[in-house]
Design a protein around this motif. Structure first.
Motif, PDB file in Angstrom:
ATOM      1  N   ARG A   1      13.255   7.880   6.740  1.00  0.00           N
ATOM      2  CA  ARG A   1      12.109   8.717   7.080  1.00  0.00           C
ATOM      3  C   ARG A   1      11.322   9.094   5.830  1.00  0.00           C
ATOM      4  NH1 ARG A   1      15.083  12.124  11.493  1.00  0.00           N
ATOM      5  NH2 ARG A   1      14.586  10.913  13.342  1.00  0.00           N
ATOM      6  N   GLN A   2      12.022   9.420   4.768  1.00  0.00           N
ATOM      7  CA  GLN A   2      11.342   9.761   3.523  1.00  0.00           C
ATOM      8  C   GLN A   2      10.467   8.612   3.045  1.00  0.00           C
ATOM      9  OE1 GLN A   2      14.565  10.736   0.900  1.00  0.00           O
ATOM     10  NE2 GLN A   2      14.783  12.836   1.654  1.00  0.00           N
ATOM     11  N   LEU A   3      11.046   7.413   3.051  1.00  0.00           N
ATOM     12  CA  LEU A   3      10.301   6.240   2.598  1.00  0.00           C
ATOM     13  C   LEU A   3       9.105   5.967   3.511  1.00  0.00           C
ATOM     14  CD1 LEU A   3      10.017   3.884   0.655  1.00  0.00           C
ATOM     15  CD2 LEU A   3      11.631   2.584   2.089  1.00  0.00           C
ATOM     16  N   ALA A   4       9.315   6.120   4.821  1.00  0.00           N
ATOM     17  CA  ALA A   4       8.228   5.871   5.776  1.00  0.00           C
ATOM     18  C   ALA A   4       7.081   6.849   5.552  1.00  0.00           C
ATOM     19  CB  ALA A   4       8.750   5.991   7.206  1.00  0.00           C
ATOM     20  N   VAL A   5       7.386   8.118   5.325  1.00  0.00           N
ATOM     21  CA  VAL A   5       6.344   9.121   5.106  1.00  0.00           C
ATOM     22  C   VAL A   5       5.576   8.809   3.817  1.00  0.00           C
ATOM     23  CG1 VAL A   5       5.934  11.547   4.560  1.00  0.00           C
ATOM     24  CG2 VAL A   5       7.468  10.936   6.431  1.00  0.00           C
ATOM     25  N   VAL A   6       6.290   8.399   2.777  1.00  0.00           N
ATOM     26  CA  VAL A   6       5.633   8.059   1.512  1.00  0.00           C
ATOM     27  C   VAL A   6       4.697   6.858   1.698  1.00  0.00           C
ATOM     28  CG1 VAL A   6       6.012   7.156  -0.819  1.00  0.00           C
ATOM     29  CG2 VAL A   6       7.436   9.020   0.046  1.00  0.00           C
ATOM     30  N   VAL A   7       5.173   5.830   2.395  1.00  0.00           N
ATOM     31  CA  VAL A   7       4.360   4.628   2.608  1.00  0.00           C
ATOM     32  C   VAL A   7       3.129   4.947   3.452  1.00  0.00           C
ATOM     33  CG1 VAL A   7       4.320   2.347   3.679  1.00  0.00           C
ATOM     34  CG2 VAL A   7       6.289   3.049   2.329  1.00  0.00           C
ATOM     35  N   VAL A   8       3.314   5.736   4.502  1.00  0.00           N
ATOM     36  CA  VAL A   8       2.175   6.117   5.348  1.00  0.00           C
ATOM     37  C   VAL A   8       1.155   6.922   4.544  1.00  0.00           C
ATOM     38  CG1 VAL A   8       1.465   7.548   7.307  1.00  0.00           C
ATOM     39  CG2 VAL A   8       3.438   6.030   7.522  1.00  0.00           C
ATOM     40  N   ALA A   9       1.639   7.852   3.732  1.00  0.00           N
ATOM     41  CA  ALA A   9       0.735   8.652   2.903  1.00  0.00           C
ATOM     42  C   ALA A   9      -0.046   7.763   1.947  1.00  0.00           C
ATOM     43  CB  ALA A   9       1.522   9.702   2.129  1.00  0.00           C
ATOM     44  N   LEU A  10       0.622   6.785   1.347  1.00  0.00           N
ATOM     45  CA  LEU A  10      -0.038   5.875   0.414  1.00  0.00           C
ATOM     46  C   LEU A  10      -1.108   5.043   1.120  1.00  0.00           C
ATOM     47  CD1 LEU A  10      -0.052   4.623  -2.480  1.00  0.00           C
ATOM     48  CD2 LEU A  10       1.563   2.922  -1.601  1.00  0.00           C
ATOM     49  N   LEU A  11      -0.744   4.464   2.253  1.00  0.00           N
ATOM     50  CA  LEU A  11      -1.679   3.607   2.984  1.00  0.00           C
ATOM     51  C   LEU A  11      -2.906   4.378   3.465  1.00  0.00           C
ATOM     52  CD1 LEU A  11       0.825   1.525   5.156  1.00  0.00           C
ATOM     53  CD2 LEU A  11      -0.634   0.637   3.345  1.00  0.00           C
ATOM     54  N   VAL A  12      -2.673   5.534   4.073  1.00  0.00           N
ATOM     55  CA  VAL A  12      -3.779   6.285   4.670  1.00  0.00           C
ATOM     56  C   VAL A  12      -4.627   6.964   3.603  1.00  0.00           C
ATOM     57  CG1 VAL A  12      -4.397   8.114   6.289  1.00  0.00           C
ATOM     58  CG2 VAL A  12      -2.484   6.591   6.789  1.00  0.00           C
ATOM     59  N   SER A  13      -4.004   7.544   2.598  1.00  0.00           N
ATOM     60  CA  SER A  13      -4.762   8.225   1.546  1.00  0.00           C
ATOM     61  C   SER A  13      -5.673   7.242   0.818  1.00  0.00           C
ATOM     62  CB  SER A  13      -3.816   8.892   0.549  1.00  0.00           C
ATOM     63  OG  SER A  13      -3.081   9.933   1.146  1.00  0.00           O
ATOM     64  N   ALA A  14      -5.140   6.079   0.477  1.00  0.00           N
ATOM     65  CA  ALA A  14      -5.947   5.075  -0.219  1.00  0.00           C
ATOM     66  C   ALA A  14      -7.108   4.613   0.653  1.00  0.00           C
ATOM     67  CB  ALA A  14      -5.076   3.884  -0.615  1.00  0.00           C
ATOM     68  N   SER A  15      -6.865   4.484   1.947  1.00  0.00           N
ATOM     69  CA  SER A  15      -7.890   3.986   2.862  1.00  0.00           C
ATOM     70  C   SER A  15      -9.014   4.993   3.064  1.00  0.00           C
ATOM     71  CB  SER A  15      -7.253   3.634   4.208  1.00  0.00           C
ATOM     72  OG  SER A  15      -6.278   2.609   4.062  1.00  0.00           O
ATOM     73  N   VAL A  16      -8.661   6.199   3.464  1.00  0.00           N
ATOM     74  CA  VAL A  16      -9.700   7.180   3.800  1.00  0.00           C
ATOM     75  C   VAL A  16     -10.408   7.703   2.566  1.00  0.00           C
ATOM     76  CG1 VAL A  16      -8.443   7.859   5.878  1.00  0.00           C
ATOM     77  CG2 VAL A  16      -8.144   9.186   3.777  1.00  0.00           C
ATOM     78  N   ALA A  17      -9.826   7.515   1.374  1.00  0.00           N
ATOM     79  CA  ALA A  17     -10.471   7.991   0.154  1.00  0.00           C
ATOM     80  C   ALA A  17     -11.848   7.363  -0.031  1.00  0.00           C
ATOM     81  CB  ALA A  17      -9.586   7.687  -1.061  1.00  0.00           C
ATOM     82  N   PHE A  18     -11.998   6.110   0.380  1.00  0.00           N
ATOM     83  CA  PHE A  18     -13.267   5.408   0.180  1.00  0.00           C
ATOM     84  C   PHE A  18     -14.084   5.257   1.457  1.00  0.00           C
ATOM     85  CE2 PHE A  18     -10.760   4.075  -3.458  1.00  0.00           C
ATOM     86  CZ  PHE A  18     -11.677   4.160  -4.495  1.00  0.00           C
TER      87      PHE A  18
END
Length: 342
Positions: free
Chosen positions: A242-259
């Motif tokens: 779960r920890q890894l999944a939350v980190v990966v989701v945060a990375l994917l979504v944060s990078a995407s919506v940032a731009f």
């Protein structure tokens, strides 16, 4: 066999849609010219070049960055949704539930208010990215109890953080000057209008890493679908997963919506639809969701550019208007046919 056919069909559809999207705009470009331009760039003197004097520049400075960013962001959001639904064992889970989108919006709004209406887009993107990661970490830490994280607690914490973030966004919108207020509202509506190769270069590596890690987690997510106890007996460290999944989701979504700003429903609808088509196995579901997410966002962006002449509609508005009713239809269909988790 069916899964392979679906992946091939999605890939072909994505390629056709990408070429079509690159063709359409104020500078007319034929499909053969788009393909010819790409081939000439990689050293193959095959096919015609754009006939319009501005065709080559338009393709490589405006359309190709936009098409590429749409593909990357769509794939990242859909992959994040599939991963989150798998780790929550709930088809209604979506990346916004852990607060990453709302946190990114707070970061972008803060930068716009403090930096002025004409603050550099890279600064807004950086603020959104950092705030999205911080918000996700905060949700996870607040949801932990006695060394473990309950899914229900994580969801409820995410709801509370989303509500608090909404209040902060409203405050920033209230105190901002009219120009900055318009920029905050426009950013939250989502758009690929500002796509550049620099944005692609930043988002692409994080999206590739996130999708690759998601694929590596696929077999453990399948075991988790059997239940936490069963997965633990089969050697899965559920909490670490779960920890890894939350980190990966945060990375994917944060990078995407940032731009791009906030783009809703891609991470919710696409994995749900692919699960109905290819089944619940994550080794097939994750790549299928990534391909379908890229197709959906590319099609939505094409609609945003063409539905109204000489206008660029908000991308998040289109995905919400289409995704909401479509998801409701899928939910009703799933309930009638299977009575539960599709």
């Amino acid at each position: 066999m069916r899964g392979g056919t679906v992946l091939i069909a999605l890939t072909l559809l994505l390629l056709v849609l990408a070429v079509a999207s690159a063709c359409i705009g104020q500078v007319p470009t034929a499909p053969a010219e788009v393909i010819g331009s790409i081939l000439h760039r990689i050293g193959l003197d095959i096919g015609p070049m754009p006939a319009h004097p501005s065709g080559e520049v338009t393709l490589w400075q405006v359309r190709f960055p936009r098409v590429t960013l749409a593909v990357i962001v769509g794939a990242a959001l859909a992959c994040a949704g599939a991963l989150l639904q798998g780790v929550f064992a709930n088809p209604l889970a979506e990346p916004g539930v852990i607060g990453v989108s709302a946190g990114a919006a707070v970061g972008a709004s803060l930068v716009i208010v403090t930096g002025g209406a004409f603050v550099a887009g890279s600064a807004v993107a950086a603020g959104a990215f950092v705030a999205g990661l911080i918000t996700t970490a905060l949700v996870y830490l607040l949801a932990r109890s006695e060394g473990r994280t309950e899914v229900v607690t994580l969801v409820l914490t995410g709801v509370a953080i989303n509500a608090f973030a909404g209040g902060l966004i409203a405050f920033f919108t209230f105190v901002a000057n009219p120009a900055a207020r318009d920029q905050i509202v426009f950013w939250q509506l989502g758009s690929l209008n500002g796509a550049t190769w620099n944005a692609v270069a930043i988002v692409a590596p994080m999206a590739v890493i996130g999708i690759a890690v998601s694929m590596a987690m696929a077999s453990k997510l399948d075991l988790l679908a059997l239940g936490e106890s069963a997965a633990a007996h089969l050697g899965v460290n559920v909490e670490r997963l779960r920890q890894l999944a939350v980190v990966v989701v945060a990375l994917l979504v944060s990078a995407s919506v940032a731009f791009t700003g906030i783009i809703l429903f891609v991470g919710l609808v696409v994995p749900h639809l692919m699960r109905m088509i290819v089944g619940p196995g994550h080794r097939l579901l994750i790549p299928a969701s990534a391909l379908c997410g890229a197709i959906v966002l590319l099609a939505a962006d094409l609609g945003a550019r063409t539905l109204v002449p000489n206008a660029d509609l908000p991308l998040g508005m289109l995905t919400s208007l289409i995704g909401g009713p479509f998801f409701f239809w899928m939910l009703r269909r799933t309930r009638h046919q299977q009575g539960g988790w599709a």
